[in-house]
Each structure stands twice: as structure tokens, then as C-alpha cells.
Design a protein around this motif. Structure first.
Motif: not given
Length: 200
Positions: A121-148
Motif C-alpha cells: 500500500y505504499s510507493t515508499e523505498f528506503i536506501d540503506i547506507w553504512f557509515a564509519r569513521d565517525l566524528t561527533l558534533g552537535a545535533r540539529q533536531l527539527d522543531s518538534g522532534e524528540f529522540l534519544e
């Protein structure tokens, strides 16, 4: 299998109408002709597509999220993910979503594949990406977005998939990819991105 071998299964569009055009969802009802000539209706959601990121720290731990999903009425464990903006490239979306939701940027990226989470019942697709060699900075959450944001080992994630703590379809698919990549059964084609590209 080529398309000619599936021609006896194809449904043909007769007419189409919009049922709903909201801020996020676009729902359509099509009249189609079945392979035997019988007419019927198909209602489905048009979705712009999305990305999911399997991000792994240098020590092997995975970057995960806990987020309340209103339709389910529950807090779900998920890989970072997000919807494609109009005209946005898949990698650019993955880089943007990883930074916005978790604060991480990655120097190495690999596209694993694509999944279709709700083909009935949907045309949705999700591309799967892997990421490594990470550097942590500051999050930039959208207004009204709450996640841990939290981290877990691959073994912990796979155990949660096995015991039913993780039921999100994209995260289950990501865990399947992760398991096969870590075992060497499936390979990834890694590319290095310049630091400035990570923020676009």
C-alpha cells in the motif's frame, strides 16, 4: 527473471484520483484492470522515499535511536533515518539525517541497497547506507522532534531483533545487512567523502 516472464501478473491502470493530500501523506485510489480483465480498485500512499543509516563507531558499536512513534503508541528502537527532500540526492540525505538526528558526521559511506517496507500500500523505498569513521558534533533536531541517541553492540542489536524488542522493518533489514557484512558474506563498496561534504 525478465519482465516478459511476469507479464501475466501485471495490472493495467484505467483511471486515478487523489483521496488525500496532506502535509506528509498523499493517498491515491486507482482503478486497474487485473490480468484476467476484471476491474478493481487499488488505494496506496505516495511517498518521496527515505534513507536509513547503519553507523558504526571505531569500537564496533552502532549508533541507534529511541523514538516515540505515535501510530504504534510505543517507543521504538531504530537506526537513524529520514525522508528525502525534493530533489535531494540519497547520500546527501543520509549525511544530513545522520548529523541532524545524532550529531555524527562520517568520512566513509557505502550504499548497501534498497528496501520497500510496505509494498502492498505504499510507493515508499528506503536506501540503506553504512557509515564509519565517525566524528561527533552537535545535533540539529527539527522543531518538534524528540529522540534519544544511544549505542549498542551488533550482538545486542541482533538479540533485540530476535526477542522482539526491535520490530521496526527498516531496522530489522539493516540488522540483516549488518550481520551479513560482518560475516563477510555481503560486501560493501566504501567511498570517502571530504569533511565539507558531510554537512551538505
Amino acid at each position: 527473471m525478465n519482465s516478459s516472464e511476469s507479464s501475466h501478473l501485471i495490472e493495467t491502470l484505467v483511471s486515478s484520483e487523489d483521496i488525500l493530500k496532506g502535509n506528509f501523506l498523499h493517498v491515491r485510489r486507482d482503478t486497474v484492470r487485473l490480468p484476467d480483465g476484471t476491474p478493481t480498485a487499488r488505494e496506496y500512499v505516495i511517498h518521496p522515499g527515505a534513507v536509513m543509516i547503519v553507523a558504526q563507531l571505531d569500537d564496533g558499536r552502532l549508533v541507534l535511536e529511541r523514538q516515540f512513534r505515535y501510530p504504534m503508541g510505543a517507543v521504538m528502537i531504530e537506526f537513524p533515518a529520514g525522508k528525502l527532500d525534493a530533489g535531494e540526492a540519497s547520500l546527501a540525505c543520509a549525511q544530513r539525517e545522520l548529523l541532524e538526528e545524532t550529531g555524527y558526521t562520517a568520512r566513509q559511506w557505502a550504499r548497501a541497497g534498497v528496501l520497500h517496507p510496505v509494498i502492498s500500500y505504499s510507493t515508499e523505498f528506503i536506501d540503506i547506507w553504512f557509515a564509519r569513521d565517525l566524528t561527533l558534533g552537535a545535533r540539529q533536531l527539527d522543531s518538534g522532534e524528540f529522540l534519544e541517541v544511544f549505542t549498542a553492540t551488533p550482538a545486542e542489536l541482533l538479540a533485540w531483533c530476535g526477542n522482539g524488542q526491535v520490530t521496526d522493518a527498516k531496522t530489522l533489514t539493516g540488522a540483516l545487512w549488518l550481520q551479513n557484512v560482518l560475516s563477510g558474506v555481503w560486501a560493501l563498496d566504501w567511498q570517502t567523502t571530504a569533511p565539507e561534504r558531510d554537512l551538505r
